[in-house]
Design a protein around this motif. Structure first.
Motif, PDB file in Angstrom:
ATOM      1  N   GLY A  14       0.920  -1.163  -0.040  1.00  0.00           N
ATOM      2  CA  GLY A  14       0.119   0.044  -0.026  1.00  0.00           C
ATOM      3  C   GLY A  14       0.876   1.203  -0.017  1.00  0.00           C
ATOM      4  N   ALA A  15       1.991   1.446   0.934  1.00  0.00           N
ATOM      5  CA  ALA A  15       2.573   2.518   0.991  1.00  0.00           C
ATOM      6  C   ALA A  15       3.423   2.789  -0.283  1.00  0.00           C
ATOM      7  CB  ALA A  15       3.457   2.595   2.182  1.00  0.00           C
ATOM      8  N   GLU A  16       3.944   1.640  -1.066  1.00  0.00           N
ATOM      9  CA  GLU A  16       4.788   1.887  -2.039  1.00  0.00           C
ATOM     10  C   GLU A  16       3.957   2.125  -3.387  1.00  0.00           C
ATOM     11  OE1 GLU A  16       6.185  -1.365   0.720  1.00  0.00           O
ATOM     12  OE2 GLU A  16       4.372  -0.876  -0.020  1.00  0.00           O
ATOM     13  N   GLN A  17       2.749   1.686  -3.523  1.00  0.00           N
ATOM     14  CA  GLN A  17       1.943   2.087  -4.471  1.00  0.00           C
ATOM     15  C   GLN A  17       1.380   3.448  -4.358  1.00  0.00           C
ATOM     16  OE1 GLN A  17       0.359  -1.586  -6.828  1.00  0.00           O
ATOM     17  NE2 GLN A  17      -0.484  -1.863  -4.781  1.00  0.00           N
ATOM     18  N   GLN A  18       1.160   3.947  -3.071  1.00  0.00           N
ATOM     19  CA  GLN A  18       0.822   5.493  -2.681  1.00  0.00           C
ATOM     20  C   GLN A  18       1.855   6.420  -3.283  1.00  0.00           C
ATOM     21  OE1 GLN A  18      -1.920   8.010  -1.571  1.00  0.00           O
ATOM     22  NE2 GLN A  18      -2.239   5.828  -2.054  1.00  0.00           N
ATOM     23  N   LEU A  19       3.065   6.039  -2.872  1.00  0.00           N
ATOM     24  CA  LEU A  19       4.057   6.804  -3.404  1.00  0.00           C
ATOM     25  C   LEU A  19       4.199   6.939  -4.849  1.00  0.00           C
ATOM     26  CD1 LEU A  19       6.708   8.474  -2.881  1.00  0.00           C
ATOM     27  CD2 LEU A  19       8.116   6.347  -2.914  1.00  0.00           C
ATOM     28  N   ARG A  20       3.912   5.829  -5.709  1.00  0.00           N
ATOM     29  CA  ARG A  20       3.886   6.086  -7.128  1.00  0.00           C
ATOM     30  C   ARG A  20       2.799   6.834  -7.512  1.00  0.00           C
ATOM     31  NH1 ARG A  20       2.604   1.220 -11.668  1.00  0.00           N
ATOM     32  NH2 ARG A  20       2.994   2.747 -13.367  1.00  0.00           N
ATOM     33  N   LEU A  21       1.699   6.908  -6.944  1.00  0.00           N
ATOM     34  CA  LEU A  21       0.608   7.633  -7.404  1.00  0.00           C
ATOM     35  C   LEU A  21       1.032   9.131  -6.988  1.00  0.00           C
ATOM     36  CD1 LEU A  21      -2.862   5.849  -6.019  1.00  0.00           C
ATOM     37  CD2 LEU A  21      -1.993   6.293  -8.509  1.00  0.00           C
ATOM     38  N   LEU A  22       1.495   9.248  -5.811  1.00  0.00           N
ATOM     39  CA  LEU A  22       1.626  10.702  -5.356  1.00  0.00           C
ATOM     40  C   LEU A  22       2.670  11.182  -6.718  1.00  0.00           C
ATOM     41  CD1 LEU A  22       2.212  10.428  -1.686  1.00  0.00           C
ATOM     42  CD2 LEU A  22       0.502  11.995  -2.879  1.00  0.00           C
ATOM     43  N   HIS A 161       0.961  16.430  10.720  1.00  0.00           N
ATOM     44  CA  HIS A 161       0.013  17.026   9.744  1.00  0.00           C
ATOM     45  C   HIS A 161      -0.599  15.782   9.041  1.00  0.00           C
ATOM     46  CE1 HIS A 161       1.675  20.983  10.071  1.00  0.00           C
ATOM     47  NE2 HIS A 161       2.852  20.476  10.173  1.00  0.00           N
ATOM     48  N   VAL A 162      -2.015  15.668   9.117  1.00  0.00           N
ATOM     49  CA  VAL A 162      -2.651  14.724   8.367  1.00  0.00           C
ATOM     50  C   VAL A 162      -2.765  15.058   6.726  1.00  0.00           C
ATOM     51  CG1 VAL A 162      -4.899  13.700   8.207  1.00  0.00           C
ATOM     52  CG2 VAL A 162      -3.862  14.343  10.450  1.00  0.00           C
ATOM     53  N   VAL A 163      -2.209  14.209   6.176  1.00  0.00           N
ATOM     54  CA  VAL A 163      -2.603  14.003   4.602  1.00  0.00           C
ATOM     55  C   VAL A 163      -3.066  12.713   4.143  1.00  0.00           C
ATOM     56  CG1 VAL A 163      -1.463  14.353   2.336  1.00  0.00           C
ATOM     57  CG2 VAL A 163      -0.964  15.884   4.177  1.00  0.00           C
ATOM     58  N   PRO A 164      -4.352  12.460   3.828  1.00  0.00           N
ATOM     59  CA  PRO A 164      -4.530  11.282   3.590  1.00  0.00           C
ATOM     60  C   PRO A 164      -4.203  10.698   2.406  1.00  0.00           C
ATOM     61  CG  PRO A 164      -6.592  12.769   3.418  1.00  0.00           C
ATOM     62  CD  PRO A 164      -5.427  13.605   3.710  1.00  0.00           C
ATOM     63  N   ASN A 165      -4.139   9.192   2.490  1.00  0.00           N
ATOM     64  CA  ASN A 165      -3.902   8.557   1.358  1.00  0.00           C
ATOM     65  C   ASN A 165      -4.932   8.857   0.125  1.00  0.00           C
ATOM     66  OD1 ASN A 165      -1.655   6.948   2.128  1.00  0.00           O
ATOM     67  ND2 ASN A 165      -2.802   5.271   3.027  1.00  0.00           N
ATOM     68  N   GLY A 166      -4.866   8.465  -1.080  1.00  0.00           N
ATOM     69  CA  GLY A 166      -5.791   8.941  -2.092  1.00  0.00           C
ATOM     70  C   GLY A 166      -5.729   7.888  -2.990  1.00  0.00           C
ATOM     71  N   ILE A 167      -6.654   8.094  -3.968  1.00  0.00           N
ATOM     72  CA  ILE A 167      -6.775   7.136  -5.106  1.00  0.00           C
ATOM     73  C   ILE A 167      -7.081   7.987  -6.239  1.00  0.00           C
ATOM     74  CG2 ILE A 167      -7.474   5.171  -3.813  1.00  0.00           C
ATOM     75  CD1 ILE A 167     -10.213   5.391  -4.711  1.00  0.00           C
ATOM     76  N   GLU A 168      -7.029   7.644  -7.383  1.00  0.00           N
ATOM     77  CA  GLU A 168      -7.490   8.112  -8.721  1.00  0.00           C
ATOM     78  C   GLU A 168      -8.735   7.517  -8.807  1.00  0.00           C
ATOM     79  OE1 GLU A 168      -3.270   8.549 -11.238  1.00  0.00           O
ATOM     80  OE2 GLU A 168      -4.351   6.554 -11.491  1.00  0.00           O
ATOM     81  N   THR A 169      -9.462   8.242  -8.316  1.00  0.00           N
ATOM     82  CA  THR A 169     -11.006   7.856  -8.104  1.00  0.00           C
ATOM     83  C   THR A 169     -11.945   7.293  -9.600  1.00  0.00           C
ATOM     84  OG1 THR A 169     -12.022   9.902  -7.983  1.00  0.00           O
ATOM     85  CG2 THR A 169     -11.713   8.852  -5.905  1.00  0.00           C
ATOM     86  N   THR A 170     -11.694   8.022 -10.627  1.00  0.00           N
ATOM     87  CA  THR A 170     -12.417   7.822 -11.678  1.00  0.00           C
ATOM     88  C   THR A 170     -11.977   6.541 -12.368  1.00  0.00           C
ATOM     89  OG1 THR A 170     -10.612   9.011 -12.880  1.00  0.00           O
ATOM     90  CG2 THR A 170     -12.690  10.213 -12.436  1.00  0.00           C
ATOM     91  N   ARG A 171     -10.843   5.952 -12.147  1.00  0.00           N
ATOM     92  CA  ARG A 171     -10.278   4.592 -12.375  1.00  0.00           C
ATOM     93  C   ARG A 171     -11.081   3.604 -11.928  1.00  0.00           C
ATOM     94  NH1 ARG A 171      -5.622   2.803 -10.919  1.00  0.00           N
ATOM     95  NH2 ARG A 171      -5.498   1.189 -12.652  1.00  0.00           N
ATOM     96  N   PHE A 172     -11.742   3.774 -10.748  1.00  0.00           N
ATOM     97  CA  PHE A 172     -12.521   2.533 -10.521  1.00  0.00           C
ATOM     98  C   PHE A 172     -13.860   2.488 -10.658  1.00  0.00           C
ATOM     99  CE2 PHE A 172      -8.589   3.008  -7.822  1.00  0.00           C
ATOM    100  CZ  PHE A 172      -8.062   1.799  -7.716  1.00  0.00           C
TER     101      PHE A 172
END
Length: 376
Positions: A14-22, A161-172
């Motif tokens: 999860g953390a690894e793929q989150q970095l890629r998205l960011l 500081h809170v910065v939530p994880n995110g997704i590319e919502t439209t892809r899903f």
């Protein structure tokens, strides 16, 4: 701005793929250093155009990694170093300071109530984390729940500081064509009731309980997306429960994928499911539940800070359930009997759009580079 990201490893997680998205959404010049395991996510990051360097760290006590990382940071002339995951934070923050980079942000992805990155918490783990945390500018928590845990650990709240994880919502967004195609490719009957789960196949995820719950429902199939040390044990358990023909383990799926391929991607696999379940009792965010809701799936979860930190009415498709096998089976049986079809993704998901998370993180970057810094 020139930013170096330091992460413990780049296998599928999860953390690894989150970095890629960011990295896809941060408008800065970036480079990535992975301390260990330059796996599938490293390939994806490089395919996206960001260079990845493998530091070749041999273990937690490979102290020779510290001068190697320090030299790499000094030679790169970075404005800011951003660390991800426990080991990268412990080594990356002092290396950045030794290299003369005073702007250091760390993201805490995996601090649970009783574990960090799947390992039991200890006094030594906490002491080492806090000693190096003081060398950074600030610490990012991926949810308010993690922020509260960091504060209880002893990190000053003003530095969190809170910065939530995110997704590319439209892809899903649900695609009926992808559903039919994926079920056919996986050998799942078109009319089957398919229970889904996503994550590393580790003991803490409690996929064994989910499997037992599905095995108790003769009309249900289980589709697990992920890989890990529990894979063989889960397959044996399926055979013991006489449900081997109703349990399918796809292996790990990089998301986003590196490019078009023969294997279904994560949105297609979610499209093939009828209900999503997260049986883990100790989560730092619960990104898979968010992805399931974006795909229009009803989602049952034992723990999910991403949903628990929202008002109760914000995600009507998500429901908290007990983690024991009978409770999971009863909740699944209720969904099976209702079979209500796809849901409308809740408006609350906008909070977890990756572009919004990247925007918040960029603001922290600018404050770290331009604002006051920790005293040496």
């Amino acid at each position: 701005m020139k930013v170096l990201h330091v992460i413990t490893g780049l296998g599928i997680g999860g953390a690894e793929q989150q970095l890629r998205l960011l990295l896809r959404h941060l408008p800065v010049r970036s480079r990535v250093v992975t301390l260990t395991n330059p796996g599938a996510v490293a390939d994806g990051i490089e395919a996206d155009g960001t260079p990845v360097t493998h530091l070749g760290m041999t273990g937690n006590r490979d102290v020779g990694a510290l001068p190697r990382l320090t030299r790499l940071i000094r030679q790169g002339g970075y404005d800011l170093v951003h660390t991800h995951l426990y080991r990268a934070c412990v080594y990356g923050r002092p290396a950045a300071r030794l290299a003369g980079v005073r702007s250091v942000i760390a993201t805490e992805h995996s601090l649970g109530d009783a574990q960090i990155e799947g390992r039991r918490l200890s006094a030594g783990t906490r002491a080492l984390y806090l000693a190096t945390e003081r060398l950074g500018t600030s610490t990012v928590a991926v949810s308010p729940s993690v922020a509260r845990r960091l504060a209880r650990w002893g990190v000053p709240p003003a530095r969190i500081h809170v910065v939530p994880n995110g997704i590319e919502t439209t892809r899903f967004a649900h695609d009926p064509t992808a559903r039919a195609r994926t079920r056919a490719a996986l050998g799942l009957p078109a009319d089957a009731f398919v229970v889904g789960g996503v994550g590393r196949l580790t003991p803490g995820k409690h996929f064994d309980r989910l499997l037992r719950a599905v095995a108790a429902l003769p009309d249900a199939h289980l589709l697990l997306v992920g890989d890990g040390p529990e894979r063989a044990k889960l397959l044996r358990l399926a055979a013991e429960c006489r449900a081997a023909d109703r349990v399918l383990l796809t292996g790990a799926v990089p998301d986003p994928p590196e490019g078009p391929g023969e294997r279904p991607d994560l949105p297609s696999l979610l499209a093939a499911m009828d209900v999503f379940v997260s049986a883990s009792p100790d989560e730092t965010f619960g990104l898979a539940v968010v992805e399931a809701l974006a795909a229009g799936l009803p989602a049952l979860y034992v723990a999910c800070p991403a949903i628990e930190d929202l008002p109760p009415e914000a995600a009507p498709g998500a429901r908290r359930v007990g983690g024991a096998v009978p409770e999971l089976a009863a909740a699944l049986d209720e969904v099976l009997r209702e079979r209500g079809g796809r849901l409308v993704p809740p408006e609350a998901l906008r909070r977890y759009d990756i572009a919004h998370s990247a925007e918040q993180l960029l603001s922290l970057y600018h404050r770290a580079v331009r604002g006051p810094h920790p005293v040496k």
